[in-house]
Design a protein around this motif. Structure first.
Motif, PDB file in Angstrom:
ATOM      1  N   GLY A  74      -4.380  -2.860   4.216  1.00  0.00           N
ATOM      2  CA  GLY A  74      -5.439  -3.459   3.408  1.00  0.00           C
ATOM      3  C   GLY A  74      -4.895  -4.379   2.327  1.00  0.00           C
ATOM      4  N   PRO A  75      -5.788  -5.050   1.608  1.00  0.00           N
ATOM      5  CA  PRO A  75      -5.362  -6.024   0.592  1.00  0.00           C
ATOM      6  C   PRO A  75      -4.900  -5.349  -0.701  1.00  0.00           C
ATOM      7  CG  PRO A  75      -7.756  -5.916   0.647  1.00  0.00           C
ATOM      8  CD  PRO A  75      -7.266  -5.021   1.754  1.00  0.00           C
ATOM      9  N   TRP A  76      -3.862  -4.555  -0.592  1.00  0.00           N
ATOM     10  CA  TRP A  76      -3.385  -3.786  -1.746  1.00  0.00           C
ATOM     11  C   TRP A  76      -2.898  -4.696  -2.869  1.00  0.00           C
ATOM     12  CZ3 TRP A  76      -4.399   1.278  -1.854  1.00  0.00           C
ATOM     13  CH2 TRP A  76      -4.556   1.971  -0.650  1.00  0.00           C
ATOM     14  N   ARG A  77      -2.073  -5.697  -2.515  1.00  0.00           N
ATOM     15  CA  ARG A  77      -1.531  -6.547  -3.571  1.00  0.00           C
ATOM     16  C   ARG A  77      -2.654  -7.290  -4.289  1.00  0.00           C
ATOM     17  NH1 ARG A  77       3.375 -11.079  -3.502  1.00  0.00           N
ATOM     18  NH2 ARG A  77       2.929 -11.864  -5.610  1.00  0.00           N
TER      19      ARG A  77
ATOM     20  N   LEU B  64      -0.688   5.990  -0.915  1.00  0.00           N
ATOM     21  CA  LEU B  64       0.147   5.932  -2.113  1.00  0.00           C
ATOM     22  C   LEU B  64       1.372   5.054  -1.872  1.00  0.00           C
ATOM     23  CD1 LEU B  64       0.852   6.835  -4.968  1.00  0.00           C
ATOM     24  CD2 LEU B  64       1.822   8.925  -3.992  1.00  0.00           C
ATOM     25  N   ARG B  65       1.970   5.189  -0.712  1.00  0.00           N
ATOM     26  CA  ARG B  65       3.171   4.410  -0.424  1.00  0.00           C
ATOM     27  C   ARG B  65       2.840   2.923  -0.251  1.00  0.00           C
ATOM     28  NH1 ARG B  65       5.346   9.283   3.512  1.00  0.00           N
ATOM     29  NH2 ARG B  65       6.126  10.583   1.783  1.00  0.00           N
ATOM     30  N   GLU B  66       1.696   2.619   0.362  1.00  0.00           N
ATOM     31  CA  GLU B  66       1.328   1.208   0.509  1.00  0.00           C
ATOM     32  C   GLU B  66       1.014   0.580  -0.846  1.00  0.00           C
ATOM     33  OE1 GLU B  66      -1.251  -0.158   3.536  1.00  0.00           O
ATOM     34  OE2 GLU B  66      -0.227   0.947   5.137  1.00  0.00           O
ATOM     35  N   VAL B  67       0.324   1.296  -1.695  1.00  0.00           N
ATOM     36  CA  VAL B  67      -0.008   0.719  -2.998  1.00  0.00           C
ATOM     37  C   VAL B  67       1.235   0.587  -3.863  1.00  0.00           C
ATOM     38  CG1 VAL B  67      -0.623   2.852  -4.240  1.00  0.00           C
ATOM     39  CG2 VAL B  67      -1.712   0.720  -4.867  1.00  0.00           C
ATOM     40  N   ALA B  68       2.184   1.509  -3.730  1.00  0.00           N
ATOM     41  CA  ALA B  68       3.425   1.397  -4.496  1.00  0.00           C
ATOM     42  C   ALA B  68       4.224   0.163  -4.066  1.00  0.00           C
ATOM     43  CB  ALA B  68       4.258   2.663  -4.331  1.00  0.00           C
ATOM     44  N   ARG B  69       4.259  -0.096  -2.758  1.00  0.00           N
ATOM     45  CA  ARG B  69       4.958  -1.293  -2.286  1.00  0.00           C
ATOM     46  C   ARG B  69       4.268  -2.554  -2.802  1.00  0.00           C
ATOM     47  NH1 ARG B  69       5.642   1.755   2.585  1.00  0.00           N
ATOM     48  NH2 ARG B  69       3.743   0.835   3.486  1.00  0.00           N
ATOM     49  N   ALA B  70       2.956  -2.545  -2.792  1.00  0.00           N
ATOM     50  CA  ALA B  70       2.221  -3.707  -3.285  1.00  0.00           C
ATOM     51  C   ALA B  70       2.467  -3.927  -4.768  1.00  0.00           C
ATOM     52  CB  ALA B  70       0.728  -3.515  -3.023  1.00  0.00           C
ATOM     53  N   ALA B  71       2.538  -2.841  -5.516  1.00  0.00           N
ATOM     54  CA  ALA B  71       2.789  -2.947  -6.951  1.00  0.00           C
ATOM     55  C   ALA B  71       4.185  -3.522  -7.212  1.00  0.00           C
ATOM     56  CB  ALA B  71       2.635  -1.587  -7.610  1.00  0.00           C
ATOM     57  N   ARG B  72       5.151  -3.091  -6.427  1.00  0.00           N
ATOM     58  CA  ARG B  72       6.511  -3.608  -6.596  1.00  0.00           C
ATOM     59  C   ARG B  72       6.544  -5.114  -6.313  1.00  0.00           C
ATOM     60  NH1 ARG B  72       8.939   0.056  -4.066  1.00  0.00           N
ATOM     61  NH2 ARG B  72       9.993   1.135  -5.771  1.00  0.00           N
ATOM     62  N   THR B  73       5.829  -5.535  -5.268  1.00  0.00           N
ATOM     63  CA  THR B  73       5.765  -6.955  -4.933  1.00  0.00           C
ATOM     64  C   THR B  73       5.043  -7.755  -6.012  1.00  0.00           C
ATOM     65  OG1 THR B  73       5.762  -6.412  -2.578  1.00  0.00           O
ATOM     66  CG2 THR B  73       5.010  -8.614  -3.193  1.00  0.00           C
ATOM     67  N   ALA B  74       3.954  -7.167  -6.532  1.00  0.00           N
ATOM     68  CA  ALA B  74       3.154  -7.865  -7.549  1.00  0.00           C
ATOM     69  C   ALA B  74       3.832  -7.875  -8.916  1.00  0.00           C
ATOM     70  CB  ALA B  74       1.775  -7.219  -7.665  1.00  0.00           C
ATOM     71  N   GLY B  75       4.786  -6.975  -9.107  1.00  0.00           N
ATOM     72  CA  GLY B  75       5.480  -6.904 -10.383  1.00  0.00           C
ATOM     73  C   GLY B  75       4.646  -6.296 -11.494  1.00  0.00           C
ATOM     74  N   ARG B  76       3.705  -5.420 -11.129  1.00  0.00           N
ATOM     75  CA  ARG B  76       2.882  -4.752 -12.134  1.00  0.00           C
ATOM     76  C   ARG B  76       2.408  -3.414 -11.591  1.00  0.00           C
ATOM     77  NH1 ARG B  76      -2.558  -8.184 -12.918  1.00  0.00           N
ATOM     78  NH2 ARG B  76      -3.069  -6.333 -14.165  1.00  0.00           N
ATOM     79  N   ALA B  77       2.119  -2.506 -12.484  1.00  0.00           N
ATOM     80  CA  ALA B  77       1.681  -1.183 -12.069  1.00  0.00           C
ATOM     81  C   ALA B  77       0.264  -1.228 -11.513  1.00  0.00           C
ATOM     82  CB  ALA B  77       1.744  -0.207 -13.245  1.00  0.00           C
ATOM     83  N   ALA B  78       0.050  -0.446 -10.464  1.00  0.00           N
ATOM     84  CA  ALA B  78      -1.288  -0.305  -9.885  1.00  0.00           C
ATOM     85  C   ALA B  78      -2.010   0.853 -10.556  1.00  0.00           C
ATOM     86  CB  ALA B  78      -1.184  -0.039  -8.388  1.00  0.00           C
ATOM     87  N   ARG B  79      -3.307   0.659 -10.780  1.00  0.00           N
ATOM     88  CA  ARG B  79      -4.116   1.774 -11.273  1.00  0.00           C
ATOM     89  C   ARG B  79      -4.650   2.534 -10.060  1.00  0.00           C
ATOM     90  NH1 ARG B  79      -6.687  -1.382 -16.011  1.00  0.00           N
ATOM     91  NH2 ARG B  79      -8.508  -1.700 -14.683  1.00  0.00           N
ATOM     92  N   ILE B  80      -4.345   3.828  -9.996  1.00  0.00           N
ATOM     93  CA  ILE B  80      -4.786   4.619  -8.851  1.00  0.00           C
ATOM     94  C   ILE B  80      -5.532   5.861  -9.325  1.00  0.00           C
ATOM     95  CG2 ILE B  80      -2.857   3.803  -7.445  1.00  0.00           C
ATOM     96  CD1 ILE B  80      -1.641   6.652  -7.738  1.00  0.00           C
ATOM     97  N   GLN B  81      -6.408   6.348  -8.450  1.00  0.00           N
ATOM     98  CA  GLN B  81      -7.135   7.580  -8.706  1.00  0.00           C
ATOM     99  C   GLN B  81      -6.972   8.484  -7.498  1.00  0.00           C
ATOM    100  OE1 GLN B  81     -10.871   7.548 -10.633  1.00  0.00           O
ATOM    101  NE2 GLN B  81     -10.481   5.671 -11.771  1.00  0.00           N
TER     102      GLN B  81
END
Length: 414
Positions: free
Chosen positions: A91-94, A111-128
């Motif tokens: 999905g469009p995580w980044r 969780l792993r997909e959003v963490a990879r997207a956050a690393r690429t985006a250079g900012r922390a993702a907000r997750i629930q």
């Protein structure tokens, strides 16, 4: 469309009613923040106008199912907190991270997909993190919760995510006294407690949907998520009608009669001749059908207000039209046939259609298709337009007047 043209059909959306519903729901949960759920194009009412109206009435969060829905709200300029929770791999995580959305996470893969997207985006993702406390759909099973919480905390320590919420969803909150309600509440408290003991510091904990917001104050926690009640529809017959709950339906659906004609006794009506006239009568043609979201299951049962009387769908609902038996009455072509609305003008409600079709009112309003323009009324609040402009529609741009208030209403069996 010219000023004198007659509309085929319209779904009139009363934003003043929506704002009043939000205020009513906030009063039921005064200590909690309120998330207005605008998934599925705001349950068929139009996501962007309804989101703006909800925020104007005091909602502080917006909720969608898919990330695409949430990204569309952000692209339309909607501010503040927007949460989405229905993800599929790839999905469009980044894009979601960069749009500053709150992202529901139910399992390790997400969780792993959003963490990879956050690393690429250079900012922390907000997750629930979502807990499956008994609904059996999305959410992490209790036996897997320790692993999900542990990995989320490690990702948070790396600066990849920030755990902003812990949440779940009721299965039977619309059935007062159902034993699963207390069981889910107890399990939610256990799972939240475990996460917090391990170091999760959520901004919000939430499990209450519309019925729980209205009837279960012990389930309000920090945030309530109101979907169908926002649009003035009771979450379930066992909880009472919309009026019982202090809610007002937001959508009124009507169409203009496209034909009125006399027919003899024994005349078949629509495909299969499931309806045959019992005597000389008049038929009215209503130019909406299942392609517009009118349930085919309501063939022979769906109620319509025409000329101050309740009529019933005669024969099968077709793709683009259906007929009603007018019992000899001859309203003019162009007369409004009101399928449903708040009910205070004598018209049927979405709940009446739900009963006729053997479904729930959620489905009735959500399924109204894109061929039916949404016309927004009462957009202005305190002298300014919530949309940043004047009255408008999602179709032709012509603002339509409200349906006539039929005060002398007769429910007709024809």
């Amino acid at each position: 469309m010219s000023e004198t043209a007659v509309a085929r059909a319209r779904a009139e959306i009363d934003l003043a009613a929506l704002r009043a519903n939000v205020r009513t729901l906030r009063a039921h949960a005064p200590a909690a923040a309120l998330m207005a759920v605008v998934k599925s194009d705001a349950y068929g009412h139009g996501a962007v106008p309804c989101a703006r109206a909800a925020l104007a009435a005091g909602a502080t969060w917006l909720g969608t199912a898919t990330p695409e829905e949430a990204l569309a709200l952000r692209a339309a300029g909607l501010p503040g907190r927007i949460m989405c929770w229905l993800w599929a791999p790839g999905g469009p995580w980044r894009e979601a991270v960069e749009a500053d959305l709150d992202l529901g996470v139910s399992g390790l893969w997400a969780l792993r997909e959003v963490a990879r997207a956050a690393r690429t985006a250079g900012r922390a993702a907000r997750i629930q993190l979502k807990a499956d406390t008994g609904l059996g759909r999305g959410g992490c099973q209790p036996g897997d919760w320790e692993e999900l919480v542990g990995e989320a905390l490690r990702a948070e320590a790396e600066g990849l995510v920030r755990v902003t919420g812990l949440w779940s969803h009721f299965a039977c909150a619309d059935e007062p006294g159902h034993p699963s309600i207390d069981a889910q509440l107890a399990r939610f408290r256990e799972m939240v407690g475990y996460a917090e003991e391990r170091g999760v510091r959520p901004e919000v904990r939430h499990i209450a949907n519309s019925p729980a917001t209205l009837t279960l104050p012990e389930a309000h926690f920090d945030l309530v998520r109101t979907g169908i009640a926002t649009y003035g529809i009771s979450p379930g017959p066992e909880l009472g009608t919309a009026a019982d709950l202090g809610l007002r339906p937001v959508m009124t659906l009507w169409a203009s009669l496209a034909l009125v004609k006399r027919v003899p006794a024994g005349h078949g009506v629509s495909y299969g001749h499931q309806y045959v006239t019992s005597g000389d009568t008049t038929l009215g043609l209503v130019p909406v059908g299942y392609a517009d979201g009118i349930p085919r299951h309501a063939s022979g049962t769906g109620p319509v207000l025409v000329g101050g009387k309740w009529r019933t769908v005669a024969g099968r609902v077709a793709m683009d039209q259906f007929a009603v038996d007018l019992g000899g009455d001859t309203p003019p072509v162009g007369e409004r046939a009101v399928l449903f609305g708040p009910g205070d003008g004598g018209e049927p409600t979405a709940e009446d259609w739900a009963q006729a079709a053997g479904t729930i009112a959620y489905e009735i309003v959500t399924r109204i298709g894109t061929r039916v323009p949404r016309v927004y009324v009462n957009e202005e609040q305190d002298g300014y337009a919530l949309s940043g402009g004047g009255p408008r529609t999602s179709g032709t741009g012509q603002r339509e007047p409200a349906a006539p208030d039929d005060t002398a209403v007769k429910r007709s069996g024809t």
